[in-house]
Design a protein around this motif. Structure first.
Motif, mmCIF file in Angstrom:
data_model
loop_
_atom_site.group_PDB
_atom_site.id
_atom_site.type_symbol
_atom_site.label_atom_id
_atom_site.label_comp_id
_atom_site.label_asym_id
_atom_site.label_seq_id
_atom_site.Cartn_x
_atom_site.Cartn_y
_atom_site.Cartn_z
ATOM 1 N N UNK A 102 0.840 -1.197 0.000
ATOM 2 C CA UNK A 102 0.000 0.000 0.000
ATOM 3 C C UNK A 102 0.877 1.250 0.000
ATOM 4 N N UNK A 103 0.704 2.078 -1.015
ATOM 5 C CA UNK A 103 1.527 3.283 -1.152
ATOM 6 C C UNK A 103 1.366 4.214 0.045
ATOM 7 N N UNK A 104 0.163 4.307 0.587
ATOM 8 C CA UNK A 104 -0.089 5.207 1.715
ATOM 9 C C UNK A 104 0.790 4.862 2.915
ATOM 10 N N UNK A 105 1.153 3.589 3.045
ATOM 11 C CA UNK A 105 1.968 3.150 4.176
ATOM 12 C C UNK A 105 3.463 3.091 3.842
ATOM 13 N N UNK A 106 3.773 3.032 2.561
ATOM 14 C CA UNK A 106 5.156 2.795 2.156
ATOM 15 C C UNK A 106 5.836 3.990 1.494
ATOM 16 N N UNK A 107 5.053 4.962 1.007
ATOM 17 C CA UNK A 107 5.618 6.132 0.331
ATOM 18 C C UNK A 107 5.325 7.385 1.160
ATOM 19 N N UNK A 108 6.364 7.977 1.725
ATOM 20 C CA UNK A 108 6.183 9.177 2.533
ATOM 21 C C UNK A 108 6.224 10.463 1.711
ATOM 22 N N UNK A 109 7.021 10.441 0.664
ATOM 23 C CA UNK A 109 7.190 11.670 -0.111
ATOM 24 C C UNK A 109 7.592 11.337 -1.544
ATOM 25 N N UNK A 110 7.034 12.085 -2.487
ATOM 26 C CA UNK A 110 7.384 11.929 -3.896
ATOM 27 C C UNK A 110 7.223 13.276 -4.582
ATOM 28 N N UNK A 111 7.856 13.434 -5.730
ATOM 29 C CA UNK A 111 7.707 14.689 -6.464
ATOM 30 C C UNK A 111 7.952 14.474 -7.951
ATOM 31 N N UNK A 112 7.394 15.384 -8.719
ATOM 32 C CA UNK A 112 7.635 15.424 -10.158
ATOM 33 C C UNK A 112 8.485 16.657 -10.411
ATOM 34 N N UNK A 113 9.671 16.440 -10.961
ATOM 35 C CA UNK A 113 10.618 17.537 -11.100
ATOM 36 C C UNK A 113 11.457 17.338 -12.349
ATOM 37 N N UNK A 114 11.495 18.366 -13.198
ATOM 38 C CA UNK A 114 12.279 18.350 -14.435
ATOM 39 C C UNK A 114 11.964 17.110 -15.286
ATOM 40 N N UNK A 115 10.672 16.813 -15.371
ATOM 41 C CA UNK A 115 10.218 15.734 -16.231
ATOM 42 C C UNK A 115 10.339 14.344 -15.639
ATOM 43 N N UNK A 116 10.749 14.226 -14.378
ATOM 44 C CA UNK A 116 10.937 12.921 -13.761
ATOM 45 C C UNK A 116 10.168 12.825 -12.446
#
Length: 405
Positions: free
Chosen positions: A159-173
């Motif tokens: 489950x992403x809600x439990x495993x991913x704390x932070x993410x971003x889209x930056x410079x096309x990635x």
């Protein structure tokens, strides 16, 4: 009758009128010419302006660039335009990172060409950052994403809600940050399912009887494990793309000559029905093909077991695998006294990176059961030239080699 004086006066007045009208016409003509020239100049100026400046009502990436040149518009967008999307603790936001550029001048030029008109007009033009809008939608769905990770007959619910704390889209990635929880979960899965370095009970032959004796063996180079880095990238992409199922077999690794795991999905503890068994104590070799005995040798010679010489030349115990097959080949190494040797062989089938393998040994004279105790090989399995052909034709690349005492 008019007098001559009155007639002359009348003519003079008419002449004056004509002169005045003429002057007016001349002035009108001059004014018209001037106005026309001014109009032409104004149109020319407007065309030139439109050729180099955006129309008044143009917005790019949320920034108004009306009446600006491409160069100035680029600078303004890079100073004010949003350029990243962030996901943190389940919340998504479109933001600006002042340390990166929002847009390239080439892109602004393309938008300029789309809105360009011969004369400036007041039509509204709005160009959105499509990549940013798409990223916003994707990251909106990430926090609620769930992936069923299937491996070794098991299903792990990620489950992403439990495993991913932070993410971003930056410079096309898309970049996932603070993913320690996901890494830890995949490492936990690896420990639960990996077969590398695992010990288990295995039935080996006795003489010509298959599965006649159970021994404890340990996978050394043979087996597979979860390639955590590769698996993590796949899970992150699945969260982004809305993929709900992942086959863990696509993200495993192995040791030794082949970096891809071996034995995945096979029966018989991952060994399958094709394997080689070697008994150091008995100095015997079995080749099992499709679950049946194909070759049985009672006169092999393994690595020297002389205790006074340490363990350097002993054939290593455990479960290994055939790296490749080569014919003919030249075996190179060093003798106990440090001198080099180069021994030509007809058939060579290595199973360790240290140089142990199966091969014919035409130079050997002692094939007794005790030859390995003091005069064995450097760790290889010596096979008589008269018997090597059967071995060669029954050995399969990547099959397990089980060596026990």
């Amino acid at each position: 009758m008019q007098s001559k004086r009155d007639l002359k006066k009348y003519n003079n007045r008419n002449n004056l009128y004509l002169i005045i009208v003429g002057i007016i016409l001349i002035l009108a003509l001059i004014f018209g010419v001037v106005s026309y020239n001014n109009h032409v100049a104004a149109q020319k100026q407007a065309r030139e302006f439109a050729t180099t400046h955006f129309n008044p009502n143009v917005t790019i990436y949320g920034v108004k660039v009306g009446n600006l040149t491409v160069n100035n518009a680029t600078k303004k967008i890079n100073q004010k335009g949003n350029n990243i999307v962030t996901l943190e603790k389940g919340k998504v936001a479109i933001e600006r990172d002042p340390n990166i550029n929002t847009i390239k001048q080439e892109t602004v030029t393309q938008y300029f060409k789309k809105q360009h008109t011969e004369m400036p007009n007041k039509q509204n033009y709005q160009y959105d950052n499509a990549a940013l809008l798409t990223a916003n939608k994707k990251l909106q769905t990430v926090s609620g994403a769930i992936v069923n990770y299937r491996i070794a007959g098991k299903i792990y619910k990620l489950e992403a809600a439990k495993l991913i704390d932070q993410a971003e889209f930056k410079q096309g990635k898309y970049i996932f940050l603070n993913t320690e929880s996901l890494t830890a979960q995949l490492n936990k899965i690896d420990k639960e399912v990996s077969t590398i370095h695992q010990s288990y009970k295995f039935a080996v032959p006795v003489k010509r009887k298959l599965a006649a004796q159970k021994i404890t063996i340990k996978n050394e180079s043979y087996g597979w494990g979860v390639y955590v880095k590769k698996a993590q990238t796949a899970v992150e992409q699945a969260f982004l793309n809305g993929t709900t199922e992942l086959d863990g077999q696509n993200y495993i690794y192995g040791l030794g000559y082949s970096t891809y795991g071996l034995g995945y999905g096979k029966t018989n503890h991952g060994i399958g029905n094709n394997y080689i068994v070697i008994s150091l104590k008995k100095q015997e070799l079995w080749i099992i093909r499709n679950g049946k005995l194909a070759v049985y040798l009672t006169d092999i010679v393994t690595g020297t077991r002389d205790k006074s010489k340490g363990k350097g030349n002993r054939t290593p115990e455990g479960v290994w695998y055939i790296h490749y097959k080569e014919s003919p080949a030249t075996l190179r190494g060093r003798n106990d006294d440090g001198s080099k040797y180069a021994s030509p062989v007809k058939y060579w089938m290595p199973f360790t990176l240290s140089g142990c393998g199966l091969h014919d040994a035409a130079w050997r004279g002692d094939w007794s059961k005790s030859a390995y105790l003091r005069g064995g090989s450097h760790g290889c399995i010596n096979i008589k030239p008269s018997e090597i052909n059967r071995v060669w034709h029954n050995v399969i690349k990547h099959e397990a080699v089980i060596i026990y005492n």
